[in-house]
Design a protein around this motif. Structure first.
Motif, PDB file in Angstrom:
ATOM      1  N   ALA A  72      41.289  27.250  81.859  1.00  0.00           N
ATOM      2  CA  ALA A  72      41.157  26.300  80.752  1.00  0.00           C
ATOM      3  C   ALA A  72      41.384  24.881  81.250  1.00  0.00           C
ATOM      4  N   SER A  73      40.707  23.942  80.625  1.00  0.00           N
ATOM      5  CA  SER A  73      40.868  22.527  80.972  1.00  0.00           C
ATOM      6  C   SER A  73      42.185  21.994  80.427  1.00  0.00           C
ATOM      7  N   PRO A  74      42.842  21.124  81.176  1.00  0.00           N
ATOM      8  CA  PRO A  74      44.061  20.489  80.667  1.00  0.00           C
ATOM      9  C   PRO A  74      43.721  19.367  79.691  1.00  0.00           C
ATOM     10  N   ASN A  75      44.670  19.029  78.829  1.00  0.00           N
ATOM     11  CA  ASN A  75      44.488  17.856  77.970  1.00  0.00           C
ATOM     12  C   ASN A  75      44.483  16.600  78.817  1.00  0.00           C
ATOM     13  N   CYS A  76      43.638  15.672  78.455  1.00  0.00           N
ATOM     14  CA  CYS A  76      43.582  14.374  79.105  1.00  0.00           C
ATOM     15  C   CYS A  76      44.716  13.514  78.550  1.00  0.00           C
ATOM     16  N   GLN A  77      45.118  12.520  79.295  1.00  0.00           N
ATOM     17  CA  GLN A  77      46.150  11.609  78.813  1.00  0.00           C
ATOM     18  C   GLN A  77      45.701  11.015  77.480  1.00  0.00           C
ATOM     19  N   GLY A  78      46.536  11.165  76.480  1.00  0.00           N
ATOM     20  CA  GLY A  78      46.212  10.631  75.165  1.00  0.00           C
ATOM     21  C   GLY A  78      45.478  11.620  74.294  1.00  0.00           C
ATOM     22  N   GLY A  79      45.189  12.814  74.827  1.00  0.00           N
ATOM     23  CA  GLY A  79      44.492  13.829  74.037  1.00  0.00           C
ATOM     24  C   GLY A  79      45.377  14.401  72.971  1.00  0.00           C
ATOM     25  N   LYS A  80      44.764  15.059  72.032  1.00  0.00           N
ATOM     26  CA  LYS A  80      45.497  15.650  70.900  1.00  0.00           C
ATOM     27  C   LYS A  80      45.788  17.100  71.148  1.00  0.00           C
TER      28      LYS A  80
ATOM     29  N   VAL B  77      33.229  11.758  69.767  1.00  0.00           N
ATOM     30  CA  VAL B  77      33.254  13.183  69.434  1.00  0.00           C
ATOM     31  C   VAL B  77      32.318  14.006  70.313  1.00  0.00           C
ATOM     32  N   ASN B  78      31.429  13.369  71.028  1.00  0.00           N
ATOM     33  CA  ASN B  78      30.489  14.062  71.908  1.00  0.00           C
ATOM     34  C   ASN B  78      30.469  13.410  73.278  1.00  0.00           C
ATOM     35  N   SER B  79      31.639  13.328  73.884  1.00  0.00           N
ATOM     36  CA  SER B  79      31.751  12.594  75.137  1.00  0.00           C
ATOM     37  C   SER B  79      32.238  13.425  76.323  1.00  0.00           C
ATOM     38  N   HIS B  80      32.972  14.490  76.066  1.00  0.00           N
ATOM     39  CA  HIS B  80      33.563  15.296  77.129  1.00  0.00           C
ATOM     40  C   HIS B  80      33.153  16.761  76.956  1.00  0.00           C
ATOM     41  N   PHE B  81      32.534  17.311  78.010  1.00  0.00           N
ATOM     42  CA  PHE B  81      32.060  18.685  77.935  1.00  0.00           C
ATOM     43  C   PHE B  81      32.477  19.475  79.161  1.00  0.00           C
ATOM     44  N   ASN B  82      32.578  20.774  78.975  1.00  0.00           N
ATOM     45  CA  ASN B  82      32.893  21.711  80.040  1.00  0.00           C
ATOM     46  C   ASN B  82      31.733  22.701  80.077  1.00  0.00           C
ATOM     47  N   LEU B  83      31.033  22.746  81.200  1.00  0.00           N
ATOM     48  CA  LEU B  83      29.825  23.564  81.320  1.00  0.00           C
ATOM     49  C   LEU B  83      29.979  24.599  82.426  1.00  0.00           C
ATOM     50  N   THR B  84      29.775  25.847  82.052  1.00  0.00           N
ATOM     51  CA  THR B  84      29.741  26.935  83.025  1.00  0.00           C
ATOM     52  C   THR B  84      28.334  27.505  83.031  1.00  0.00           C
ATOM     53  N   VAL B  85      27.753  27.587  84.214  1.00  0.00           N
ATOM     54  CA  VAL B  85      26.402  28.122  84.365  1.00  0.00           C
ATOM     55  C   VAL B  85      26.413  29.154  85.493  1.00  0.00           C
ATOM     56  N   VAL B  86      25.858  30.319  85.199  1.00  0.00           N
ATOM     57  CA  VAL B  86      25.684  31.365  86.205  1.00  0.00           C
ATOM     58  C   VAL B  86      24.182  31.542  86.386  1.00  0.00           C
TER      59      VAL B  86
ATOM     60  N   LEU C 264      31.415  23.937  76.278  1.00  0.00           N
ATOM     61  CA  LEU C 264      32.513  23.611  75.373  1.00  0.00           C
ATOM     62  C   LEU C 264      32.577  22.108  75.180  1.00  0.00           C
ATOM     63  N   ASN C 265      32.642  21.690  73.936  1.00  0.00           N
ATOM     64  CA  ASN C 265      32.856  20.282  73.627  1.00  0.00           C
ATOM     65  C   ASN C 265      34.365  20.067  73.618  1.00  0.00           C
ATOM     66  N   GLU C 266      34.860  19.355  74.623  1.00  0.00           N
ATOM     67  CA  GLU C 266      36.302  19.129  74.768  1.00  0.00           C
ATOM     68  C   GLU C 266      36.691  17.700  74.412  1.00  0.00           C
ATOM     69  N   SER C 267      35.855  17.019  73.654  1.00  0.00           N
ATOM     70  CA  SER C 267      36.110  15.624  73.294  1.00  0.00           C
ATOM     71  C   SER C 267      37.425  15.456  72.545  1.00  0.00           C
ATOM     72  N   HIS C 268      37.776  16.451  71.742  1.00  0.00           N
ATOM     73  CA  HIS C 268      39.026  16.376  70.973  1.00  0.00           C
ATOM     74  C   HIS C 268      40.268  16.371  71.867  1.00  0.00           C
ATOM     75  N   MET C 269      40.120  16.763  73.113  1.00  0.00           N
ATOM     76  CA  MET C 269      41.250  16.823  74.042  1.00  0.00           C
ATOM     77  C   MET C 269      41.459  15.511  74.793  1.00  0.00           C
ATOM     78  N   HIS C 270      40.670  14.501  74.464  1.00  0.00           N
ATOM     79  CA  HIS C 270      40.696  13.255  75.220  1.00  0.00           C
ATOM     80  C   HIS C 270      40.946  12.059  74.309  1.00  0.00           C
ATOM     81  N   ALA C 271      41.462  11.022  74.893  1.00  0.00           N
ATOM     82  CA  ALA C 271      41.761   9.803  74.147  1.00  0.00           C
ATOM     83  C   ALA C 271      40.468   9.133  73.701  1.00  0.00           C
ATOM     84  N   GLY C 272      40.530   8.461  72.585  1.00  0.00           N
ATOM     85  CA  GLY C 272      39.369   7.715  72.110  1.00  0.00           C
ATOM     86  C   GLY C 272      38.680   8.402  70.948  1.00  0.00           C
ATOM     87  N   PRO C 273      37.799   7.673  70.294  1.00  0.00           N
ATOM     88  CA  PRO C 273      37.160   8.181  69.088  1.00  0.00           C
ATOM     89  C   PRO C 273      35.886   9.010  69.316  1.00  0.00           C
TER      90      PRO C 273
END
Length: 101
Positions: free
Chosen positions: A93-101, A34-43, A23-32
């Motif tokens: 689910a991941s929480p929003n980061c401070q400043g996230g939208k 768009v490909n900086s924060h990810f959530n990876l699940t691997v089995v 999951l690309n969760e960049s939109h949940m974090h402060a700053g511009p």
């Protein structure tokens, strides 16, 4: 190839996962970025007998270039098939980061 495609390809080739969720969760974090924060699940069977820190090190080794580049944060959820079944095949689910939208 996008950063997401690169991550998926590298993880798939290295670990032959039974399940892979990225999951690309960049939109949940402060700053511009768009490909900086990810959530990876691997089995994967490759995690059998490995402690959590060793599993994380395995992933970071494969994604070293991405982590040194535009990926700022990578939340890892790494399971053996039995652990994934025991977890109900899901993660919280991941929480929003401070400043996230």
């Amino acid at each position: 190839m996008t950063i997401e495609q690169t991550i998926r390809t590298k993880i798939s080739q290295e670990f032959a996962p039974k399940n892979l969720e990225l999951l690309n969760e960049s939109h949940m974090h402060a700053g511009p970025a768009v490909n900086s924060h990810f959530n990876l699940t691997v089995v994967s069977d490759d995690f059998e007998g490995k402690r959590p820190v060793a599993r994380h090190q395995m992933i970071y080794k494969v994604l070293a270039d991405e982590m040194a580049g535009e990926v700022h944060a990578l939340a890892l959820h790494l399971f053996t098939p039995q652990e994934w079944k025991d977890a109900g095949n899901s993660i919280a689910a991941s929480p929003n980061c401070q400043g996230g939208k």
